[in-house]
Motif scaffolding. Structure first.
Motif, PDB file in Angstrom:
ATOM      1  N   UNK A 160      76.072  26.463   3.139  1.00 13.15           N
ATOM      2  CA  UNK A 160      75.612  26.116   3.670  1.00 13.15           C
ATOM      3  C   UNK A 160      75.391  24.441   3.200  1.00 13.15           C
ATOM      4  N   UNK A 161      74.666  24.381   1.498  1.00 17.42           N
ATOM      5  CA  UNK A 161      75.223  23.235   1.067  1.00 17.42           C
ATOM      6  C   UNK A 161      76.244  22.964   0.779  1.00 17.42           C
ATOM      7  N   UNK A 162      77.077  23.566   0.072  1.00 21.20           N
ATOM      8  CA  UNK A 162      78.027  22.824   0.269  1.00 21.20           C
ATOM      9  C   UNK A 162      78.536  22.017   1.754  1.00 21.20           C
ATOM     10  N   UNK A 163      78.292  22.841   2.480  1.00 23.04           N
ATOM     11  CA  UNK A 163      78.616  22.095   3.727  1.00 23.04           C
ATOM     12  C   UNK A 163      78.128  20.726   3.991  1.00 23.04           C
ATOM     13  N   UNK A 164      76.825  20.970   3.661  1.00 24.58           N
ATOM     14  CA  UNK A 164      75.936  19.311   4.107  1.00 24.58           C
ATOM     15  C   UNK A 164      76.767  18.585   3.388  1.00 24.58           C
ATOM     16  N   UNK A 165      76.933  19.126   1.454  1.00 18.94           N
ATOM     17  CA  UNK A 165      77.582  17.699   0.836  1.00 18.94           C
ATOM     18  C   UNK A 165      79.267  17.916   1.614  1.00 18.94           C
ATOM     19  N   UNK A 166      79.961  17.841   1.902  1.00 10.64           N
ATOM     20  CA  UNK A 166      81.050  18.239   2.333  1.00 10.64           C
ATOM     21  C   UNK A 166      81.180  17.094   3.626  1.00 10.64           C
ATOM     22  N   UNK A 167      80.581  17.556   4.503  1.00  8.30           N
ATOM     23  CA  UNK A 167      79.585  16.372   5.367  1.00  8.30           C
ATOM     24  C   UNK A 167      79.591  14.682   4.876  1.00  8.30           C
ATOM     25  N   UNK A 168      78.091  15.092   3.813  1.00  8.72           N
ATOM     26  CA  UNK A 168      78.145  14.024   3.732  1.00  8.72           C
ATOM     27  C   UNK A 168      79.212  13.047   3.533  1.00  8.72           C
ATOM     28  N   UNK A 169      80.528  13.665   2.131  1.00  5.70           N
ATOM     29  CA  UNK A 169      81.565  12.969   1.253  1.00  5.70           C
ATOM     30  C   UNK A 169      81.833  12.356   2.795  1.00  5.70           C
ATOM     31  N   UNK A 170      82.475  12.581   3.525  1.00  7.96           N
ATOM     32  CA  UNK A 170      83.236  12.568   4.646  1.00  7.96           C
ATOM     33  C   UNK A 170      82.822  11.300   5.409  1.00  7.96           C
ATOM     34  N   UNK A 171      81.046  11.717   5.603  1.00  6.21           N
ATOM     35  CA  UNK A 171      80.723  10.345   6.917  1.00  6.21           C
ATOM     36  C   UNK A 171      80.737   8.913   5.489  1.00  6.21           C
ATOM     37  N   UNK A 172      80.587   9.176   4.291  1.00  4.23           N
ATOM     38  CA  UNK A 172      80.527   8.186   3.582  1.00  4.23           C
ATOM     39  C   UNK A 172      82.221   7.408   3.836  1.00  4.23           C
ATOM     40  N   UNK A 173      83.510   8.699   3.773  1.00  7.52           N
ATOM     41  CA  UNK A 173      84.790   8.119   3.791  1.00  7.52           C
ATOM     42  C   UNK A 173      85.060   8.136   5.353  1.00  7.52           C
ATOM     43  N   UNK A 174      84.784   8.277   5.908  1.00  2.00           N
ATOM     44  CA  UNK A 174      84.300   7.206   7.125  1.00  2.00           C
ATOM     45  C   UNK A 174      84.081   6.623   7.828  1.00  2.00           C
ATOM     46  N   UNK A 175      82.923   6.008   7.062  1.00  2.00           N
ATOM     47  CA  UNK A 175      82.310   4.002   6.816  1.00  2.00           C
ATOM     48  C   UNK A 175      83.019   3.413   6.292  1.00  2.00           C
ATOM     49  N   UNK A 176      84.321   3.606   5.795  1.00  2.72           N
ATOM     50  CA  UNK A 176      85.554   3.266   4.368  1.00  2.72           C
ATOM     51  C   UNK A 176      84.640   2.480   2.695  1.00  2.72           C
ATOM     52  N   UNK A 177      83.733   3.487   2.481  1.00  3.47           N
ATOM     53  CA  UNK A 177      83.237   3.065   1.575  1.00  3.47           C
ATOM     54  C   UNK A 177      84.036   4.043   0.093  1.00  3.47           C
ATOM     55  N   UNK A 178      84.966   3.459  -0.731  1.00  5.81           N
ATOM     56  CA  UNK A 178      85.684   4.881  -1.692  1.00  5.81           C
ATOM     57  C   UNK A 178      85.983   5.752  -1.218  1.00  5.81           C
ATOM     58  N   UNK A 179      87.005   5.372   0.363  1.00  9.19           N
ATOM     59  CA  UNK A 179      87.670   6.581   1.058  1.00  9.19           C
ATOM     60  C   UNK A 179      88.572   7.499   0.387  1.00  9.19           C
ATOM     61  N   UNK A 180      89.175   7.218  -0.625  1.00  8.76           N
ATOM     62  CA  UNK A 180      90.071   8.217  -1.322  1.00  8.76           C
ATOM     63  C   UNK A 180      89.063   8.835  -2.286  1.00  8.76           C
ATOM     64  N   UNK A 181      87.991   8.337  -2.838  1.00  5.49           N
ATOM     65  CA  UNK A 181      86.917   9.320  -3.511  1.00  5.49           C
ATOM     66  C   UNK A 181      86.132   9.954  -2.931  1.00  5.49           C
ATOM     67  N   UNK A 182      85.856   9.882  -1.909  1.00  6.79           N
ATOM     68  CA  UNK A 182      84.946  10.911  -0.752  1.00  6.79           C
ATOM     69  C   UNK A 182      85.463  11.145  -0.212  1.00  6.79           C
ATOM     70  N   UNK A 183      86.509  11.409   0.511  1.00  9.16           N
ATOM     71  CA  UNK A 183      87.821  12.776   1.357  1.00  9.16           C
ATOM     72  C   UNK A 183      88.018  13.791  -0.184  1.00  9.16           C
ATOM     73  N   UNK A 184      88.203  13.226  -1.090  1.00 11.51           N
ATOM     74  CA  UNK A 184      88.950  13.934  -2.011  1.00 11.51           C
ATOM     75  C   UNK A 184      87.196  15.635  -2.546  1.00 11.51           C
ATOM     76  N   UNK A 185      85.642  14.027  -2.293  1.00 11.22           N
ATOM     77  CA  UNK A 185      84.693  15.547  -2.516  1.00 11.22           C
ATOM     78  C   UNK A 185      85.028  16.058  -1.735  1.00 11.22           C
ATOM     79  N   UNK A 186      85.027  15.602  -0.347  1.00 10.86           N
ATOM     80  CA  UNK A 186      84.820  15.986   1.012  1.00 10.86           C
ATOM     81  C   UNK A 186      85.189  17.285   1.306  1.00 10.86           C
ATOM     82  N   UNK A 187      87.000  17.377   0.417  1.00 12.11           N
ATOM     83  CA  UNK A 187      87.299  18.302   0.975  1.00 12.11           C
ATOM     84  C   UNK A 187      87.199  19.872  -0.556  1.00 12.11           C
ATOM     85  N   UNK A 188      86.622  19.539  -1.511  1.00 10.03           N
ATOM     86  CA  UNK A 188      85.791  20.187  -2.628  1.00 10.03           C
ATOM     87  C   UNK A 188      85.022  20.993  -2.390  1.00 10.03           C
TER      88      UNK A 188
END
Length: 412
Positions: A160-188
Motif C-alpha cells: 500500500x505504501x508503494x501504491x500511495x507513492x505511485x498515486x502521489x507521483x502521478x498526481x504531480x504529473x497530472x498537475x504538469x509538474x515535471x511530467x516525465x520524471x513523475x510519470x516514471x516514478x509513478x510507474x516504478x
C-alpha cells in the motif's frame, strides 16, 4: 561510622570499553585500551570538539560570563554557545556545544531517494488524498480517512505504501509538474506495489486470516489501483483507441472489486462503509434518462436474437439505471461510477471489446457518469472522449440511442 565516598561517574566512554565493563580513559581520537589491543574505537566517530558541561556548573559560569560582559561593555545577553544550550538545571543533564564549523557525519545526510519519497508522502497527505476524498466521501463525513488512516495503514503494509507513492507521483504529473520524471516514478512504485500485492489477490482468504489491518490495506490498495488506472491512461500513446482505453480501465476496476465481493459485510462494519453507497430504491428517473433507457430496451428487442444475449443486455441496462439513479440521488458528487462496471455481466464487457453497437451505446450513456465527475483531476476527459469515440464507431442509425449522452456532454 565512616561516610560513603561519592564520586562522579562518566558515561562518555567508548562502546568497546562499556561492552567489556572496563574503565575508559576517553582519550581521543582513540582511547588507551582500544589503542593497546588494536581494535576500532567508537570515539573516532564522535566529534572530538564537543564540550560536555555539567548543568550544575553552568549557572556559575554564566554569572562569570555576565560579569565579564558587563566589565567589557558588551551586551550581557550574549553568552557563549556552551551556556545557551542549558535548559533544565538538572544536575544529571548536560549542555552540549559544537563549533559552527562542525561537519555532520555522512549518515546524517538524506539521500536523493529519501528526499524524493518524503516529497511524495508530503504531497499525498496535503493534496493527492484530498483529490480522492473529494470524489469518494460525502462532505458531511470525516474527510481524514485517506490522509490519516490510510497513511497509517500504508506505513504498516509495503504494497500500500508503494501504491500511495505511485498515486502521489502521478498526481504531480497530472498537475504538469515535471511530467516525465513523475510519470516514471509513478510507474516504478506502481510496479513494486503490484508485485507485493499480487500474492494477496490470488488468496483472499489469506488476507482475511491476517486480520482487519491487512484486509483494510488490501481494499485501500484496490482503490488506489483504480485511480492509478484512470490517471496513467492519460499518458497513453495518442494513437490508442479511447474505447480500448476505457474498456481496459473498467475491466481492471472489476478485478479490483474482488476484495469487496470477498466480504462486503466486513467492509460495511469498517471505516470503509462511508465509501459503500447503497443502491437507491427503484424510482422514476428524470424524463430524458427514462427516454434513453427505453430506447436501449427497444433496440435490444429489435436486434438481439437469442435469449442469452437478451438477458445480458437487459441486465446491463438495469445496472446502468441503478448507476445513474445513484449518481442522481447522491448529487453526482461521489464515486458512483463503480456500480455499472462491477455489477454488469462479464459477457457484456466481451461485447464491448468486439465493438457490438448495442454494447457501445450502453457504454456511451454510462460515460455520462464519468462526465459528471469531470472537475476531479482523475476523471477529467474520460466522459467526453468516450462519448466521442462511440459516436464515431456507431453507424448513424444508432445515434438516437446515444442522443442523451451527446447532449449531456455537450457533444451536439
Amino acid at each position: 561510622m565512616s561516610q560513603r565516598r561519592f564520586h562522579s561517574k562518566s558515561r562518555h566512554g567508548c562502546l568497546q570499553c562499556k561492552k567489556n565493563r572496563t574503565k575508559c580513559d576517553e582519550n581521543r581520537p582513540k582511547c588507551g585500551r582500544c589503542e593497546r589491543i588494536g581494535v576500532n574505537c567508537s570515539l573516532i566517530d564522535q566529534p572530538s570538539d564537543w564540550i560536555f558541561i555539567p548543568a550544575k556548573d553552568v549557572e556559575g559560569q554564566k554569572e562569570q560570563t555576565d560579569t565579564n560582559s558587563a566589565d567589557s561593555g558588551s551586551n550581557p545577553s550574549s553568552t557563549s554557545k556552551e551556556h545557551s544550550n542549558d535548559s533544565s538545571g538538572d544536575p544529571g543533564s548536560f549542555a552540549i556545544s559544537t563549533p559552527s564549523t562542525e561537519q555532520p557525519n555522512v549518515e546524517a545526510h538524506f539521500t536523493d531517494v529519501e528526499r524524493e519519497r518524503l516529497r511524495l508522502m508530503a504531497h499525498w497527505t496535503l493534496h493527492t488524498s484530498k483529490s480522492i476524498s473529494d470524489i469518494t466521501i460525502p462532505e458531511d463525513r470525516d474527510q481524514s480517512l485517506w490522509s490519516d488512516w490510510v497513511t497509517e495503514l500504508a506505513l504498516e503494509n509495503d504494497f500500500l505504501l508503494h501504491g500511495l507513492l505511485s498515486l502521489s507521483a502521478l498526481h504531480f504529473a497530472l498537475c504538469d509538474i515535471s511530467r516525465q520524471k513523475y510519470t516514471m516514478s509513478a510507474i516504478h512504485h506502481h510496479g513494486l506495489g503490484i508485485a507485493l500485492f499480487r500474492p494477496f489477490l490470488s488468496n483472499i482468504a489469506a488476507i482475511k486470516s491476517e486480520g482487519a489491518n491487512r484486509f483494510d490495506a488490501a481494499f485501500a490498495c484496490s482503490c488506489i489501483v483504480t485511480f492509478y488506472s484512470f490517471g496513467i491512461q492519460r499518458f497513453s500513446e495518442s494513437g490508442m483507441d479511447p474505447i480500448a482505453n476505457i474498456h481496459q480501465v473498467l475491466v481492471l476496476l472489476r478485478r479490483s472489486a474482488v476484495i469487496v465481493k470477498s466480504d462486503h459485510e466486513a467492509l460495511l462494519r469498517s471505516r470503509w462503509s462511508v465509501l459503500l453507497l447503497p443502491i437507491p430504491p427503484s424510482e422514476r428517473l428524470p424524463d430524458e434518462i427514462e427516454d434513453m433507457l427505453s430506447k436501449l430496451l427497444q433496440r435490444t428487442s429489435l436486434v438481439v436474437s437469442t435469449a442469452t444475449e437478451k438477458d445480458i443486455y437487459t441486465s446491463a441496462i438495469q445496472t446502468l439505471r441503478n448507476n445513474l439513479s445513484a449518481a442522481v440521488t447522491y448529487g453526482r458528487a461521489q464515486l458512483t461510477l463503480t456500480l455499472f462496471p462491477i455489477l454488469s455481466p462479464t459477457e457484456f464487457w466481451e461485447m464491448v471489446c468486439v465493438g457490438e453497437p448495442l454494447a457501445l451505446a450502453i457504454l456511451a450513456n454510462y460515460a455520462v457518469a464519468l462526465y459528471w465527475l469531470r472537475d476531479n483531476i482523475w476523471m477529467q476527459g474520460w466522459g467526453e472522449e468516450t462519448v466521442d469515440a462511440v459516436r464515431e464507431a456507431l453507424p448513424p442509425e444508432w445515434h438516437d440511442c446515444i442522443a442523451w449522452a451527446l447532449r449531456e456532454t455537450g457533444r451536439t
